[in-house]
Design an enzyme around this catalytic site. Sequence first.
Site, PDB file in Angstrom:
ATOM      1  N   SER A 110      -0.685  -2.329 -11.939  1.00  0.00           N
ATOM      2  CA  SER A 110      -1.038  -1.230 -11.072  1.00  0.00           C
ATOM      3  C   SER A 110      -0.288   0.073 -11.370  1.00  0.00           C
ATOM      4  O   SER A 110      -0.735   1.136 -10.953  1.00  0.00           O
ATOM      5  CB  SER A 110      -0.769  -1.626  -9.624  1.00  0.00           C
ATOM      6  OG  SER A 110       0.615  -1.726  -9.375  1.00  0.00           O
TER       7      SER A 110
ATOM      8  N   SER B 180       2.728  -5.608 -12.694  1.00  0.00           N
ATOM      9  CA  SER B 180       2.339  -4.200 -12.571  1.00  0.00           C
ATOM     10  C   SER B 180       3.265  -3.186 -13.241  1.00  0.00           C
ATOM     11  O   SER B 180       2.935  -2.011 -13.306  1.00  0.00           O
ATOM     12  CB  SER B 180       2.198  -3.818 -11.098  1.00  0.00           C
ATOM     13  OG  SER B 180       1.010  -4.341 -10.576  1.00  0.00           O
TER      14      SER B 180
ATOM     15  N   LYS C 265       5.899   6.750  -8.598  1.00  0.00           N
ATOM     16  CA  LYS C 265       4.671   6.033  -8.207  1.00  0.00           C
ATOM     17  C   LYS C 265       4.359   6.340  -6.746  1.00  0.00           C
ATOM     18  O   LYS C 265       5.279   6.416  -5.919  1.00  0.00           O
ATOM     19  CB  LYS C 265       4.891   4.526  -8.431  1.00  0.00           C
ATOM     20  CG  LYS C 265       3.633   3.672  -8.301  1.00  0.00           C
ATOM     21  CD  LYS C 265       3.921   2.195  -8.590  1.00  0.00           C
ATOM     22  CE  LYS C 265       2.645   1.366  -8.536  1.00  0.00           C
ATOM     23  NZ  LYS C 265       2.878  -0.077  -8.794  1.00  0.00           N
TER      24      LYS C 265
END
Lengths: 95, 493
Positions: B159, B183, B79
Amino acid sequence: MSVDVQTVKRVARLARIAVSEDDAQRMTGELNAILGFVEQLNEVNVLGVEPMTSVTPMAMKKRQDVVTDGNKAADIVANAPATEEGFFLVPKVVE
Amino acid sequence: MTDLTRLTIAEARTKLRDKEFTATELTDAYLAAIDAANPSLNAYVAVTHDKARAMAKTSDAKLTKGEAGALEGIPLGIKDLFATEGVHTQAASHILDGFKPRYESTVTANLWADGAVMLGKLNMDEFAMGSSNETSYYGPVVNPWRANGSNKQLVPGGSSGGSAAAVSGFLCAGATATDTGGSIRQPAAFTGTVGIKPTYGRCSRWGTVAFASSLDQAGPIARDVRDAAILLKSMASVDAKDTTSVDRPIPDYEAAIGRPIKGMKVGIPKEYRMDGMPEEIEALWQKGIAWLKEAGAEIVDISLPHTKYALPAYYIVAPAEASSNLARYDGVRYGLRVPGKDIVEMYENTRAAGFGREVKRRIMIGTYVLSAGYYDAYYLQAQKVRTLIKKDFEDAFHAGVDVILTPATPSAAFGIADQDMNADPVKMYLNDIFTVTVNMAGLPGIAVPAGLDASGLPLGLQLIGRPFDEETLFQTAHVIEQAAGRFQPQKWW
């Protein structure tokens, strides 16, 4: 509680975000929707309840007060938009 | 040769050690898959071809010498929130334009030390603020899943939308992700993948771009429960550089998989039965209950009375912490700078141009609730409510409940640019209604795929555990996985 456009502009100033008149108008509506949503917290009886400071009860870890790092000036300024001789460069602050 | 990108981490691990293929071949297969798919899915914001091949080459040498680490030669996506030395790290924000850190986050350093290979950086909501991956400066990620007979593009959740889409779409063997309000678990549920948010303090936050420091926690997204266990074992550590990192040994999570759950007490919280919740979600929940019962678990009804206050409390605590954490982006030390007539105007212009709408909204809310005269009414009240939310869970666990079963999300994946969600920020926030309680209480939670809805889209269940009892989550999630089967999207990209 709700906010008006003047409050939104003041908060934007505190947050150091430039907002146009249109931005401020739009944000006022959005912020009021969120503040309206969080309003329901007032229903909760919190008499005698301690505010949370840590999710897991733990003593703050402390380390020896010694230098463990350093001599990295070039690394530290490597990503800065403007530098000079190992310093960050900003517009003049004092006249 | 079979498609190497279809193998789980556990399968690839065995085959690499048995020399059925090399780490270089596996990495090349993933790089080719990314190059072909990324124009359609937009899961990666940076692909590190050269670094991946160099790391794979090192892994091959280690495999040959019999010195393989736990993740030797396994290609992972990272990420964009994790600092990776010399590699794109922007939290999918414009304000970190061009930022390439000179250091490595603890979580990623742990993965590389165990032999993993970095494929690149994954798209996400800007600063991890969002539930659809649409707030990214790099544009939305497209979910590899589509409804039956439809070409409509769906969100992968957020997210960690890039992480979930890349794992689900076979663009990495597993991915790192982070979870502040849901998330990891919401995107996992939207893509038929497994995602675990460990207990607060289990993974070091050092080198992870901060959103809300008392809630942020890193964890993996993987194709199955075993892979998630393998990844978490490597990601977790005790780290002197993060004072909230907990000084406890890391168990062998994989060993928990396959242990019987006979006699385990599973709590079903009545407050998670929300008004207007689709029948399919309720039916899925009942199916999960039946599976665990069949496996010998005891099902008990429990009450978590403050559940409905978790989301409003979160929307005070998280923006307040974010407004403080994001004060550092000022155009001086890194990233974007937009000039102004003086230094204050430079700050204001930089932050106006560098932050997207959702990030600005949250900074504004946070600044307001922390401002003079409002601190007690908002922030202090929210932190008191948070104490009560945590106490609800403690009461359930004290009463003997081992694990809590809930739905993961109130719906399946929705469309990109959904009009309802875009018109009302609160509607988007409701995506996290079942997951956010877990962050507020610092507990571990796992999302595991449990079925498909009527249109063929994946739905997930969530298991919530006692602090640092991730083993029970893997053990129980595996029972659900065995009963539900695994779910893979039909390739269209």
